[in-house]
Scaffold this motif. Structure first.
Motif, PDB file in Angstrom:
ATOM      1  N   ASN A 262       0.802  -1.231   0.000  1.00 62.84           N
ATOM      2  CA  ASN A 262       0.000   0.000   0.000  1.00 62.84           C
ATOM      3  C   ASN A 262       0.828   1.271   0.000  1.00 62.84           C
ATOM      4  O   ASN A 262       0.526   2.238   0.713  1.00 62.84           O
ATOM      5  CB  ASN A 262      -0.972   0.020   1.196  1.00 62.84           C
ATOM      6  N   CYS A 263       1.913   1.280  -0.770  1.00 59.87           N
ATOM      7  CA  CYS A 263       2.691   2.509  -0.958  1.00 59.87           C
ATOM      8  C   CYS A 263       2.399   3.063  -2.350  1.00 59.87           C
ATOM      9  O   CYS A 263       2.115   2.294  -3.285  1.00 59.87           O
ATOM     10  CB  CYS A 263       4.191   2.218  -0.839  1.00 59.87           C
ATOM     11  N   PRO A 264       2.507   4.376  -2.530  1.00 55.08           N
ATOM     12  CA  PRO A 264       2.331   4.947  -3.875  1.00 55.08           C
ATOM     13  C   PRO A 264       3.499   4.551  -4.782  1.00 55.08           C
ATOM     14  O   PRO A 264       4.565   4.179  -4.281  1.00 55.08           O
ATOM     15  CB  PRO A 264       2.324   6.463  -3.626  1.00 55.08           C
ATOM     16  N   THR A 265       3.308   4.639  -6.090  1.00 58.03           N
ATOM     17  CA  THR A 265       4.398   4.272  -7.007  1.00 58.03           C
ATOM     18  C   THR A 265       4.978   5.506  -7.696  1.00 58.03           C
ATOM     19  O   THR A 265       5.662   5.398  -8.709  1.00 58.03           O
ATOM     20  CB  THR A 265       3.898   3.275  -8.071  1.00 58.03           C
ATOM     21  N   ASP A 266       4.707   6.680  -7.139  1.00 54.77           N
ATOM     22  CA  ASP A 266       5.252   7.913  -7.714  1.00 54.77           C
ATOM     23  C   ASP A 266       6.499   8.343  -6.935  1.00 54.77           C
ATOM     24  O   ASP A 266       7.171   7.508  -6.319  1.00 54.77           O
ATOM     25  CB  ASP A 266       4.181   9.018  -7.718  1.00 54.77           C
ATOM     26  N   SER A 267       6.780   9.625  -6.879  1.00 52.89           N
ATOM     27  CA  SER A 267       8.011  10.110  -6.251  1.00 52.89           C
ATOM     28  C   SER A 267       8.044   9.848  -4.741  1.00 52.89           C
ATOM     29  O   SER A 267       9.083   9.957  -4.106  1.00 52.89           O
ATOM     30  CB  SER A 267       8.166  11.612  -6.504  1.00 52.89           C
ATOM     31  N   ARG A 268       6.891   9.500  -4.159  1.00 53.00           N
ATOM     32  CA  ARG A 268       6.848   9.237  -2.709  1.00 53.00           C
ATOM     33  C   ARG A 268       7.164   7.770  -2.370  1.00 53.00           C
ATOM     34  O   ARG A 268       7.198   7.398  -1.202  1.00 53.00           O
ATOM     35  CB  ARG A 268       5.460   9.590  -2.163  1.00 53.00           C
ATOM     36  N   MET A 269       7.374   6.944  -3.403  1.00 49.09           N
ATOM     37  CA  MET A 269       7.488   5.498  -3.195  1.00 49.09           C
ATOM     38  C   MET A 269       8.617   5.122  -2.227  1.00 49.09           C
ATOM     39  O   MET A 269       8.399   4.378  -1.265  1.00 49.09           O
ATOM     40  CB  MET A 269       7.692   4.780  -4.541  1.00 49.09           C
ATOM     41  N   ALA A 270       9.827   5.634  -2.466  1.00 52.56           N
ATOM     42  CA  ALA A 270      10.983   5.224  -1.646  1.00 52.56           C
ATOM     43  C   ALA A 270      10.767   5.597  -0.178  1.00 52.56           C
ATOM     44  O   ALA A 270      11.013   4.790   0.728  1.00 52.56           O
ATOM     45  CB  ALA A 270      12.260   5.862  -2.171  1.00 52.56           C
ATOM     46  N   ALA A 271      10.272   6.808   0.066  1.00 49.64           N
ATOM     47  CA  ALA A 271      10.054   7.254   1.452  1.00 49.64           C
ATOM     48  C   ALA A 271       9.043   6.357   2.153  1.00 49.64           C
ATOM     49  O   ALA A 271       9.212   5.983   3.321  1.00 49.64           O
ATOM     50  CB  ALA A 271       9.583   8.709   1.459  1.00 49.64           C
ATOM     51  N   CYS A 272       7.993   5.984   1.448  1.00 46.96           N
ATOM     52  CA  CYS A 272       6.957   5.124   2.025  1.00 46.96           C
ATOM     53  C   CYS A 272       7.516   3.732   2.312  1.00 46.96           C
ATOM     54  O   CYS A 272       7.285   3.163   3.384  1.00 46.96           O
ATOM     55  CB  CYS A 272       5.759   5.050   1.080  1.00 46.96           C
ATOM     56  N   LEU A 273       8.293   3.172   1.366  1.00 46.83           N
ATOM     57  CA  LEU A 273       8.867   1.831   1.570  1.00 46.83           C
ATOM     58  C   LEU A 273       9.804   1.820   2.779  1.00 46.83           C
ATOM     59  O   LEU A 273       9.824   0.862   3.552  1.00 46.83           O
ATOM     60  CB  LEU A 273       9.615   1.382   0.313  1.00 46.83           C
ATOM     61  N   LYS A 274      10.563   2.897   2.955  1.00 46.00           N
ATOM     62  CA  LYS A 274      11.512   2.951   4.078  1.00 46.00           C
ATOM     63  C   LYS A 274      10.798   2.946   5.429  1.00 46.00           C
ATOM     64  O   LYS A 274      11.379   2.557   6.443  1.00 46.00           O
ATOM     65  CB  LYS A 274      12.400   4.204   3.964  1.00 46.00           C
ATOM     66  N   MET A 275       9.543   3.399   5.446  1.00 48.47           N
ATOM     67  CA  MET A 275       8.798   3.461   6.718  1.00 48.47           C
ATOM     68  C   MET A 275       7.945   2.207   6.942  1.00 48.47           C
ATOM     69  O   MET A 275       7.315   2.072   7.974  1.00 48.47           O
ATOM     70  CB  MET A 275       7.910   4.701   6.737  1.00 48.47           C
ATOM     71  N   THR A 276       7.932   1.303   5.967  1.00 44.09           N
ATOM     72  CA  THR A 276       7.089   0.109   6.075  1.00 44.09           C
ATOM     73  C   THR A 276       7.754  -0.935   6.980  1.00 44.09           C
ATOM     74  O   THR A 276       8.985  -1.055   7.002  1.00 44.09           O
ATOM     75  CB  THR A 276       6.843  -0.478   4.666  1.00 44.09           C
ATOM     76  N   ASP A 277       6.932  -1.676   7.713  1.00 48.05           N
ATOM     77  CA  ASP A 277       7.437  -2.722   8.604  1.00 48.05           C
ATOM     78  C   ASP A 277       8.326  -3.710   7.826  1.00 48.05           C
ATOM     79  O   ASP A 277       7.956  -4.168   6.747  1.00 48.05           O
ATOM     80  CB  ASP A 277       6.242  -3.472   9.203  1.00 48.05           C
ATOM     81  N   PRO A 278       9.499  -4.027   8.379  1.00 48.71           N
ATOM     82  CA  PRO A 278      10.451  -4.871   7.631  1.00 48.71           C
ATOM     83  C   PRO A 278       9.927  -6.278   7.327  1.00 48.71           C
ATOM     84  O   PRO A 278      10.244  -6.846   6.279  1.00 48.71           O
ATOM     85  CB  PRO A 278      11.677  -4.940   8.554  1.00 48.71           C
ATOM     86  N   VAL A 279       9.117  -6.830   8.228  1.00 44.53           N
ATOM     87  CA  VAL A 279       8.550  -8.163   7.969  1.00 44.53           C
ATOM     88  C   VAL A 279       7.559  -8.098   6.808  1.00 44.53           C
ATOM     89  O   VAL A 279       7.554  -8.955   5.918  1.00 44.53           O
ATOM     90  CB  VAL A 279       7.874  -8.720   9.251  1.00 44.53           C
ATOM     91  N   VAL A 280       6.758  -7.046   6.788  1.00 47.42           N
ATOM     92  CA  VAL A 280       5.790  -6.851   5.696  1.00 47.42           C
ATOM     93  C   VAL A 280       6.541  -6.674   4.365  1.00 47.42           C
ATOM     94  O   VAL A 280       6.168  -7.245   3.336  1.00 47.42           O
ATOM     95  CB  VAL A 280       4.882  -5.626   5.992  1.00 47.42           C
ATOM     96  N   LEU A 281       7.622  -5.868   4.417  1.00 46.39           N
ATOM     97  CA  LEU A 281       8.436  -5.660   3.204  1.00 46.39           C
ATOM     98  C   LEU A 281       9.018  -6.974   2.700  1.00 46.39           C
ATOM     99  O   LEU A 281       9.046  -7.253   1.501  1.00 46.39           O
ATOM    100  CB  LEU A 281       9.605  -4.719   3.516  1.00 46.39           C
ATOM    101  N   THR A 282       9.515  -7.791   3.648  1.00 44.87           N
ATOM    102  CA  THR A 282      10.139  -9.062   3.271  1.00 44.87           C
ATOM    103  C   THR A 282       9.109  -9.991   2.646  1.00 44.87           C
ATOM    104  O   THR A 282       9.359 -10.613   1.605  1.00 44.87           O
ATOM    105  CB  THR A 282      10.802  -9.711   4.502  1.00 44.87           C
ATOM    106  N   MET A 283       7.925 -10.075   3.245  1.00 41.28           N
ATOM    107  CA  MET A 283       6.861 -10.919   2.689  1.00 41.28           C
ATOM    108  C   MET A 283       6.444 -10.435   1.294  1.00 41.28           C
ATOM    109  O   MET A 283       6.100 -11.231   0.427  1.00 41.28           O
ATOM    110  CB  MET A 283       5.638 -10.935   3.616  1.00 41.28           C
ATOM    111  N   ALA A 284       6.495  -9.107   1.097  1.00 37.50           N
ATOM    112  CA  ALA A 284       6.081  -8.542  -0.198  1.00 37.50           C
ATOM    113  C   ALA A 284       7.080  -8.877  -1.305  1.00 37.50           C
ATOM    114  O   ALA A 284       6.784  -8.726  -2.490  1.00 37.50           O
ATOM    115  CB  ALA A 284       5.913  -7.037  -0.084  1.00 37.50           C
ATOM    116  N   GLY A 285       8.281  -9.338  -0.906  1.00 40.89           N
ATOM    117  CA  GLY A 285       9.290  -9.708  -1.904  1.00 40.89           C
ATOM    118  C   GLY A 285       9.205 -11.157  -2.330  1.00 40.89           C
ATOM    119  O   GLY A 285      10.151 -11.704  -2.897  1.00 40.89           O
ATOM    120  N   THR A 286       8.060 -11.807  -2.049  1.00 39.59           N
ATOM    121  CA  THR A 286       7.883 -13.204  -2.450  1.00 39.59           C
ATOM    122  C   THR A 286       7.934 -13.315  -3.967  1.00 39.59           C
ATOM    123  O   THR A 286       7.273 -12.545  -4.676  1.00 39.59           O
ATOM    124  CB  THR A 286       6.523 -13.723  -1.938  1.00 39.59           C
ATOM    125  N   LEU A 287       8.725 -14.262  -4.459  1.00 42.77           N
ATOM    126  CA  LEU A 287       8.829 -14.489  -5.901  1.00 42.77           C
ATOM    127  C   LEU A 287       8.094 -15.778  -6.256  1.00 42.77           C
ATOM    128  O   LEU A 287       7.971 -16.682  -5.429  1.00 42.77           O
ATOM    129  CB  LEU A 287      10.297 -14.625  -6.314  1.00 42.77           C
TER     130      LEU A 287
END
Length: 555
Positions: A262-287
């Protein structure tokens, strides 16, 4: 009575003196103390587990030095691996606080000094992995004990960030990527600065690794950031030129991850990803780890290094001048692609079911799709040249495995060896093919009887498992393990796999751009296992014929 007390005191004193140990070691961060074990008569080893080489890394940032500690840190337990998906991709394991390394130091009758150092980089598709490797009954795959003891070298293993936290990149300066490669570089630099205190020679460091670790070794030789930090390198089943080793469109996957959290994909994307919970980020990297002949699994491995203009200032094939003074050994397993083929074309593993020729065609079409019909026709005629009019079941299955082995591992490795040899000034080049048949092949196993060495089959032998757990192996397995430890540690000591303290079964010649010599390694090897021009027809097809065909213009 006093006499007995004196004798006991003397005995205790002698015992402590005779246990050869480094004791407390000073590092740049503070003092550490490991565990000392006895190996045999007048042979001991110090093992340090969980020595910090970096601070808890910032999210999507380069690693920082560890701030240090007071007192003596007990380093006797492995630390958590870096935060990553579990193997089923259903949950996460590990921790963001993961920049630690482990050191094995062998001693003879006196405490070791000036030993060669071998630094291991684990594989796992840049997605998973740990410095200690898989654990079975407290027997860790990447325990450096057998290599260190048999080869009389120091072995170091370390953790680095993987998955989303290690390799997600927006393709620009807001999240440039390659954090896992920077972690590796920080560990190598730490070893270079500190290993003298552990009895190592900072001017004789060899880095080695397998699969994504082999590609990582290759990247570490190519980056301009490692000048003078190590002398030699060994890539097992992976180099920087592999099709899965570089992601050329990182933004696309970063946007997919952003949408999943649930982060935007525009210029705010990186800032939003950096604030996201690391476990959620890791799960979102499922290939997706399912493949088919039309969409092979290798194309899904998108969490990989990127050409960021910093760690990798250019395409890898343009950076080999940076490795001109590094001795380099690289090779593959003869059926390295089998692991992937089993997922893309499951029928290859069935003893009873034919693999349709149509699947061979679909697989080749997907690997040559940029070149359209012309690319496919050339590929198909190359791989079916020896088939005759009615190829049998085994021939077709072996061809499918060969196609994936060539495309994913063998051809890129040959190209890397060629570029290393042609750019080298003082660095020597060595090529090998590992062909010890898989222990599961035939009988009642899921694997066919014609199985060679699958992906990762070499690890157990390099790390000496047939010696650690002798009941699980035959004498022939101890032979091949002994050969590999001898070649690897001789190379680490002298830059020549034939010269060192351990004798070898065959003299391994250098790889040159005219001779293309390589060594085939297995338990039956002797001097006749020196070979030449490995899979030349296929190397010629993938490196010369195919690239020179016109690209089809995509609609």
């Amino acid at each position: 009575m006093a006499m007995i007390g004196t004798l006991i005191a003397v005995a205790v004193f002698l015992k402590t003196v005779s246990a050869t140990s480094l004791g407390v070691v000073y590092t740049e961060g503070g003092m550490v103390q490991g565990e000392n074990i006895r190996l045999g008569y007048r042979r001991h080893m110090d093992i340090f587990r969980g020595v910090p080489f970096g601070d808890i890394p910032g999210r999507f940032e380069k690693p920082k030095p560890h701030p240090g500690w007071d007192g003596i840190m007990k380093t006797t337990e492995f630390k958590n691996r870096c935060l990553q998906l579990n193997l089923l991709m259903s949950d996460t394991r590990g921790d963001e606080d993961c920049l630690y390394l482990n050191i094995w130091v062998p001693h003879g009758r006196s405490v070791s000094t000036n030993l060669p150092v071998m630094v291991w980089i684990y594989g796992g598709a840049f997605l998973v992995g740990g410095s200690m490797g898989a654990n079975f009954l407290d027997n860790y795959l990447y325990s450096g004990q057998e290599i260190a003891e048999r080869g009389n070298v120091i072995v170091v293993t370390f953790g680095y960030r993987v998955g989303t936290l290690g390799f997600l990149s927006t393709g620009d300066s807001s999240m440039p990527g390659n954090y896992g490669l920077w972690d590796q570089q920080a560990a190598i630099a730490w070893v270079h600065r500190n290993i003298r205190s552990f009895g190592g020679d900072p001017d004789n460091i060899t880095i080695f690794g397998e699969s994504a670790g082999g590609a990582s070794v290759s990247f570490q030789t190519l980056t301009p950031h490692n000048k003078g930090l190590f002398k030699r390198a060994i890539s097992q089943s992976g180099v920087a030129l592999c099709p899965w080793a570089v992601n050329r469109n990182p933004r696309r996957f970063a946007e997919e991850v952003a949408l999943r959290v649930n982060c935007p994909t525009d210029s705010r994307m990186a800032a939003c990803l950096k604030m996201t919970d690391p476990v959620v980020l890791t799960m979102a990297g499922t290939l997706s780890l399912t493949g088919s002949p039309d969409n092979p699994l290798v194309n899904n491995l998108v969490l990989s290094p990127v050409i960021d203009g910093d760690f990798l200032p250019d395409e890898p094939d343009k950076l080999f001048h940076n490795a001109a003074e590094i001795d380099y050994m690289a090779g593959v397993n003869d059926m390295d692609g089998h692991l992937f083929t089993g997922l893309d074309v499951p029928s290859v593993n069935s003893q009873l079911v034919d693999t349709p020729i149509e699947d061979v065609k679909r697989l080749l079409a997907s690997f040559t799709k940029d070149k359209g019909r012309l690319g496919f026709d050339n590929a198909y005629s190359t791989y079916t040249l020896d088939w005759g009019s009615s190829p049998n079941r085994e021939t077709i299955k072996k061809t499918v495995v060969a196609i994936e082995t060539d495309y994913i591992f063998l051809i890129p490795t040959q190209a890397a060896l060629y570029l290393h040899a042609s750019n080298s000034t003082t660095g020597r080049t060595y090529s090998y093919l590992f062909s010890q048949p898989n222990r599961m092949g035939g009988l009642i196993s899921p694997y066919p009887s014609w199985m060679g060495a699958d992906h990762a089959d070499d690890l157990q032998y390099v790390f000496g498992k047939p010696f650690t757990t002798p009941l699980g192996y035959w004498p022939s397995h101890r032979d091949v393990s002994g050969y590999m430890i001898a070649y690897w540690t001789n190379f680490a000591k002298t830059g020549d796999p034939n010269k060192g303290e351990l004798s070898v079964p065959a003299t391994w010649p250098e790889f040159t751009n005219s001779g293309h010599k390589f060594l085939e390694i297995n338990s039956r090897m002797d001097s006749s296992y020196v070979r030449q021009k490995q899979r030349l027809r296929y190397v010629h097809f993938w490196t010369s014929i195919l690239p020179n065909l016109p690209d089809i213009i995509s609609e």
